[in-house]
Write a protein that holds these residues in place. Structure first.
Motif, PDB file in Angstrom:
ATOM      1  N   GLY A 172      -8.438  -8.437  -4.565  1.00  9.85           N
ATOM      2  CA  GLY A 172      -9.395  -9.453  -3.560  1.00  9.85           C
ATOM      3  C   GLY A 172      -8.734 -10.454  -2.518  1.00  9.85           C
ATOM      4  N   VAL A 173      -7.098 -10.800  -3.004  1.00  9.53           N
ATOM      5  CA  VAL A 173      -6.539 -11.913  -2.105  1.00  9.53           C
ATOM      6  C   VAL A 173      -6.013 -10.965  -0.727  1.00  9.53           C
ATOM      7  CG1 VAL A 173      -4.581 -13.265  -1.706  1.00  9.53           C
ATOM      8  CG2 VAL A 173      -5.800 -13.408  -4.262  1.00  9.53           C
ATOM      9  N   SER A 174      -5.452 -10.170  -1.299  1.00 10.59           N
ATOM     10  CA  SER A 174      -4.392  -9.089  -0.206  1.00 10.59           C
ATOM     11  C   SER A 174      -6.195  -8.511   0.515  1.00 10.59           C
ATOM     12  CB  SER A 174      -4.390  -7.390  -0.870  1.00 10.59           C
ATOM     13  OG  SER A 174      -3.618  -8.184  -1.766  1.00 10.59           O
ATOM     14  N   LEU A 175      -6.465  -8.157   0.644  1.00  8.12           N
ATOM     15  CA  LEU A 175      -8.108  -8.030   1.747  1.00  8.12           C
ATOM     16  C   LEU A 175      -8.634  -8.916   2.330  1.00  8.12           C
ATOM     17  CD1 LEU A 175      -9.936  -4.638   0.021  1.00  8.12           C
ATOM     18  CD2 LEU A 175      -7.738  -4.724   1.564  1.00  8.12           C
ATOM     19  N   ILE A 176      -8.393 -10.039   1.838  1.00  5.06           N
ATOM     20  CA  ILE A 176      -9.416 -11.501   2.431  1.00  5.06           C
ATOM     21  C   ILE A 176      -8.008 -11.623   3.771  1.00  5.06           C
ATOM     22  CG2 ILE A 176      -9.309 -13.765   1.928  1.00  5.06           C
ATOM     23  CD1 ILE A 176     -11.533 -12.790  -0.646  1.00  5.06           C
ATOM     24  N   ALA A 177      -6.382 -11.674   2.877  1.00  7.38           N
ATOM     25  CA  ALA A 177      -5.700 -12.214   3.426  1.00  7.38           C
ATOM     26  C   ALA A 177      -5.815 -11.025   5.250  1.00  7.38           C
ATOM     27  CB  ALA A 177      -4.118 -12.108   2.921  1.00  7.38           C
ATOM     28  N   LEU A 178      -5.844  -9.893   4.434  1.00 10.21           N
ATOM     29  CA  LEU A 178      -5.995  -9.144   5.355  1.00 10.21           C
ATOM     30  C   LEU A 178      -6.836  -9.539   6.798  1.00 10.21           C
ATOM     31  CD1 LEU A 178      -6.597  -5.316   5.427  1.00 10.21           C
ATOM     32  CD2 LEU A 178      -7.870  -6.152   7.138  1.00 10.21           C
ATOM     33  N   GLN A 179      -8.429  -9.811   6.297  1.00  9.66           N
ATOM     34  CA  GLN A 179      -9.031 -10.146   7.311  1.00  9.66           C
ATOM     35  C   GLN A 179      -9.021 -12.087   8.012  1.00  9.66           C
ATOM     36  OE1 GLN A 179     -12.004 -10.221   3.732  1.00  9.66           O
ATOM     37  NE2 GLN A 179     -13.591  -8.882   5.768  1.00  9.66           N
ATOM     38  N   LEU A 180      -8.288 -12.686   7.245  1.00 13.20           N
ATOM     39  CA  LEU A 180      -7.827 -13.949   8.015  1.00 13.20           C
ATOM     40  C   LEU A 180      -6.909 -13.377   9.506  1.00 13.20           C
ATOM     41  CD1 LEU A 180      -7.616 -15.785   4.502  1.00 13.20           C
ATOM     42  CD2 LEU A 180     -10.019 -15.748   6.862  1.00 13.20           C
ATOM     43  N   ALA A 181      -5.895 -12.131   8.482  1.00 18.06           N
ATOM     44  CA  ALA A 181      -4.695 -12.166   9.563  1.00 18.06           C
ATOM     45  C   ALA A 181      -5.354 -11.678  10.029  1.00 18.06           C
ATOM     46  CB  ALA A 181      -3.648 -11.297   8.916  1.00 18.06           C
ATOM     47  N   LYS A 182      -6.092 -10.763  10.462  1.00 16.02           N
ATOM     48  CA  LYS A 182      -6.732 -10.266  11.777  1.00 16.02           C
ATOM     49  C   LYS A 182      -7.085 -11.015  12.750  1.00 16.02           C
ATOM     50  CE  LYS A 182      -7.988  -5.913  12.959  1.00 16.02           C
ATOM     51  NZ  LYS A 182      -7.676  -5.367  14.029  1.00 16.02           N
ATOM     52  N   ALA A 183      -7.791 -11.981  11.899  1.00 15.80           N
ATOM     53  CA  ALA A 183      -8.363 -12.530  13.090  1.00 15.80           C
ATOM     54  C   ALA A 183      -7.463 -13.581  13.600  1.00 15.80           C
ATOM     55  CB  ALA A 183     -10.012 -13.477  12.241  1.00 15.80           C
ATOM     56  N   ALA A 184      -6.713 -13.921  13.145  1.00 21.31           N
ATOM     57  CA  ALA A 184      -5.547 -15.148  13.473  1.00 21.31           C
ATOM     58  C   ALA A 184      -4.834 -14.171  14.591  1.00 21.31           C
ATOM     59  CB  ALA A 184      -4.621 -15.167  13.106  1.00 21.31           C
ATOM     60  N   GLY A 185      -5.237 -12.185  15.179  1.00 21.55           N
ATOM     61  CA  GLY A 185      -3.964 -12.107  15.984  1.00 21.55           C
ATOM     62  C   GLY A 185      -2.710 -10.996  15.581  1.00 21.55           C
ATOM     63  N   ALA A 186      -2.658 -11.342  13.631  1.00 17.39           N
ATOM     64  CA  ALA A 186      -1.980 -10.594  13.876  1.00 17.39           C
ATOM     65  C   ALA A 186      -2.450  -8.905  13.489  1.00 17.39           C
ATOM     66  CB  ALA A 186      -1.412 -11.386  12.252  1.00 17.39           C
ATOM     67  N   GLU A 187      -0.835  -8.198  13.221  1.00 21.39           N
ATOM     68  CA  GLU A 187      -0.753  -7.011  12.706  1.00 21.39           C
ATOM     69  C   GLU A 187      -0.757  -6.771  11.823  1.00 21.39           C
ATOM     70  OE1 GLU A 187       1.793  -4.232  15.970  1.00 21.39           O
ATOM     71  OE2 GLU A 187       2.398  -3.517  14.146  1.00 21.39           O
ATOM     72  N   VAL A 188      -1.309  -5.989  10.862  1.00 19.41           N
ATOM     73  CA  VAL A 188      -1.491  -6.405   8.679  1.00 19.41           C
ATOM     74  C   VAL A 188      -1.252  -4.466   9.196  1.00 19.41           C
ATOM     75  CG1 VAL A 188      -2.767  -5.764   7.403  1.00 19.41           C
ATOM     76  CG2 VAL A 188      -3.386  -7.600   9.010  1.00 19.41           C
ATOM     77  N   ILE A 189      -0.033  -4.546   8.020  1.00 18.16           N
ATOM     78  CA  ILE A 189       0.049  -3.450   7.444  1.00 18.16           C
ATOM     79  C   ILE A 189      -0.470  -3.730   5.727  1.00 18.16           C
ATOM     80  CG2 ILE A 189       2.294  -2.326   6.754  1.00 18.16           C
ATOM     81  CD1 ILE A 189       3.938  -4.012   9.310  1.00 18.16           C
ATOM     82  N   ALA A 190      -0.667  -2.083   5.290  1.00 19.91           N
ATOM     83  CA  ALA A 190      -1.771  -2.250   3.780  1.00 19.91           C
ATOM     84  C   ALA A 190      -0.748  -1.743   2.781  1.00 19.91           C
ATOM     85  CB  ALA A 190      -2.844  -2.695   4.227  1.00 19.91           C
ATOM     86  N   THR A 191      -0.643  -1.935   1.937  1.00 26.11           N
ATOM     87  CA  THR A 191       0.538  -0.532   0.968  1.00 26.11           C
ATOM     88  C   THR A 191      -1.288  -0.377  -0.212  1.00 26.11           C
ATOM     89  OG1 THR A 191       1.377  -1.772  -0.855  1.00 26.11           O
ATOM     90  CG2 THR A 191       1.949  -2.020   0.732  1.00 26.11           C
ATOM     91  N   SER A 192      -1.127   0.623  -0.816  1.00 21.16           N
ATOM     92  CA  SER A 192      -2.576   0.854  -1.608  1.00 21.16           C
ATOM     93  C   SER A 192      -1.530   2.046  -2.849  1.00 21.16           C
ATOM     94  CB  SER A 192      -3.365   1.293  -1.337  1.00 21.16           C
ATOM     95  OG  SER A 192      -4.523   1.619  -2.703  1.00 21.16           O
ATOM     96  N   SER A 193      -1.869   1.968  -4.073  1.00 22.99           N
ATOM     97  CA  SER A 193      -1.529   3.220  -4.829  1.00 22.99           C
ATOM     98  C   SER A 193      -2.539   4.658  -4.894  1.00 22.99           C
ATOM     99  CB  SER A 193      -1.997   2.915  -6.000  1.00 22.99           C
ATOM    100  OG  SER A 193      -3.157   2.105  -6.704  1.00 22.99           O
ATOM    101  N   SER A 194      -3.234   4.329  -3.784  1.00 23.66           N
ATOM    102  CA  SER A 194      -4.531   4.941  -3.231  1.00 23.66           C
ATOM    103  C   SER A 194      -4.823   5.607  -2.023  1.00 23.66           C
ATOM    104  CB  SER A 194      -6.056   4.926  -4.160  1.00 23.66           C
ATOM    105  OG  SER A 194      -6.891   5.038  -3.149  1.00 23.66           O
ATOM    106  N   ASP A 195      -4.993   7.276  -1.397  1.00 27.79           N
ATOM    107  CA  ASP A 195      -5.273   7.166  -0.229  1.00 27.79           C
ATOM    108  C   ASP A 195      -6.533   6.755   0.026  1.00 27.79           C
ATOM    109  OD1 ASP A 195      -2.682   8.161   0.065  1.00 27.79           O
ATOM    110  OD2 ASP A 195      -2.910  10.252  -0.320  1.00 27.79           O
ATOM    111  N   GLU A 196      -7.335   7.075  -0.667  1.00 24.60           N
ATOM    112  CA  GLU A 196      -8.768   6.875  -0.817  1.00 24.60           C
ATOM    113  C   GLU A 196      -8.630   5.183  -0.292  1.00 24.60           C
ATOM    114  OE1 GLU A 196     -10.898   5.682  -3.202  1.00 24.60           O
ATOM    115  OE2 GLU A 196     -12.571   5.716  -1.633  1.00 24.60           O
ATOM    116  N   LYS A 197      -8.319   4.788  -0.948  1.00 26.30           N
ATOM    117  CA  LYS A 197      -8.164   3.145  -0.620  1.00 26.30           C
ATOM    118  C   LYS A 197      -7.786   3.405   0.641  1.00 26.30           C
ATOM    119  CE  LYS A 197      -8.909   1.366  -5.515  1.00 26.30           C
ATOM    120  NZ  LYS A 197      -7.995   0.832  -6.779  1.00 26.30           N
TER     121      LYS A 197
END
Ligand SMILES: NC(=O)c1ccc[n+]([C@@H]2O[C@H](COP(=O)([O-])OP(=O)(O)OC[C@H]3O[C@@H](n4cnc5c(N)ncnc54)[C@H](OP(=O)(O)O)[C@@H]3O)[C@@H](O)[C@H]2O)c1
Length: 335
Positions: A172-197
């Protein structure tokens, strides 16, 4: 009214039981709220297991910090709210603004919990929700949303257009951070344990995805392949901190949030070499929650709800949020 409770000495969310409690009346300075939706945070498992900061529950307690609902009535002296207002609780009831105030925290067994049909909160710990959010969406904001806001925009190194932000995992924290960061014009790099996710996270707007199981030195990978992160939303803790340091761009900041990963303590050399910093985050203030809701309205952000359950299905909601299929926020809605 119906309420879910955890018993004194609870050892896990399997101990949740539904109860009928007396209807509530707001006292002076208080607000009576009828929650319409709730969301589960990782810390709610610690509370249920008796492993949150205060230790085991000493008496039965209504769980959850996060809920959004309608004001039913206000007590004497309350002028900021009126019946019908759409509101959420503030995770910390006594932190209005400015430096951190470690006062009462919703759903910890001492302060009120939200998972009930009625909750009374002090008016100072109530926040109007963003108009653009549904009840379920609004219920994602008090803990995960405010934490993400604090991590990205508060402190000495706020992100902005062109920043690179690294978010760890698809919680939850990470994906909301992704959305807020994108809206602020940032480039987001994400990690996950799952390729599907990761595919889902890329569809949400992340520029790059890294499977942290397949790429164990994902920190150096982020620095080498993508130029490093100006901000790391660090939800792992001890077990991921070394990689997060290795991922930093020059003068990047690690927003230290979570405790998801065990491991060896990091060596701080890379932090020093990059002029980096680490800032501890403990959710946030009422003022931050207000700023977040304004930003959410301005950018029409819809928090990522992975699964939704009815009020009577609260134990199943906990089980889902705890399990491997959890993605973003798990929400409970009133029938
Ligand atoms: N300090 C604060 O104020 C604050 C506030 C909120 C939350 N937190 C803490 O922050 C953490 C995240 O909370 P949350 O509510 O967002 O949790 P959550 O929604 O339960 O997140 C679960 C996800 O975290 C990811 N994850 C698990 N282990 C990981 C690891 N070793 N490396 C990277 N990602 C990992 C997994 O993503 P994948 O399945 O994609 O791998 C998992 O699906 C928790 O430790 C929580 O206690 C702290």
């Amino acid at each position: 009214m119906r309420a879910w409770q955890l018993p004194a000495g609870s050892t896990g969310f399997d101990k949740l039981y539904q109860d009928t409690l007396p209807d509530l009346t707001p006292g002076p300075g208080e607000v009576l709220i009828a929650p319409r939706a709730w969301s589960i945070n990782y810390r709610d498992f610690a509370v249920a297991a008796g492993k949150y900061f205060g230790g085991a529950l000493t008496e039965p307690a209504v769980p959850l910090s996060d809920g959004a609902g309608e004001v039913l009535a206000v007590g004497e002296g309350v002028t900021d709210f009126a019946p019908g207002d759409r509101v959420q609780g503030s995770f910390f009831l006594d932190w209005a603004d400015g430096p951190q105030v470690m006062g009462r925290a919703l759903g910890d067994g001492k302060a009120p919990g939200m998972l009930a049909e009625q909750v009374v909160l002090p008016a100072q710990g109530v926040v109007k929700v963003a108009d653009s959010l549904s009840w379920a969406e609004a219920a994602c904001m008090p803990c995960a949303g405010v934490t993400a806001w604090n991590a990205l925009f508060e402190g000495g190194r706020p992100i902005g257009k062109g920043s690179r932000v690294l978010v760890l995992g698809s919680g939850g924290v990470s994906l909301i951070a992704l959305q807020l960061a994108k809206a602020a014009g940032a480039e987001v790099i994400a990690t996950s344990s799952s390729d599907e996710k990761l595919a889902r996270v890329l569809a949400m707007g992340a520029a790059h995805g890294v499977n942290y199981k397949a790429v164990p030195d994902w920190g150096a990978h982020v620095a080498r392949e993508f130029g490093g992160a100006h901000k790391v939303v660090e939800v792992g803790g001890v077990g991921t901190l070394q990689q997060s340091m290795n991922a930093l761009a020059s003068e990047g900041e690690i927003a230290l949030i979570g405790v998801l990963a065990d491991g060896d303590p990091p060596h701080p050399r890379q932090l020093m070499m990059m002029g980096g910093s680490i800032r501890g985050i403990f959710v946030g203030s009422v003022a931050m929650a207000k700023k977040l809701n304004k930003f959410v309205d301005a950018h029409q952000i819809k928090p990522p709800i992975g699964a939704t359950f009815g009020f009577d299905e609260a134990p199943a909601a906990y089980a889902h949020a705890w399990g491997p299929d959890s993605f973003g926020k798990t929400v409970i809605v009133r029938d």
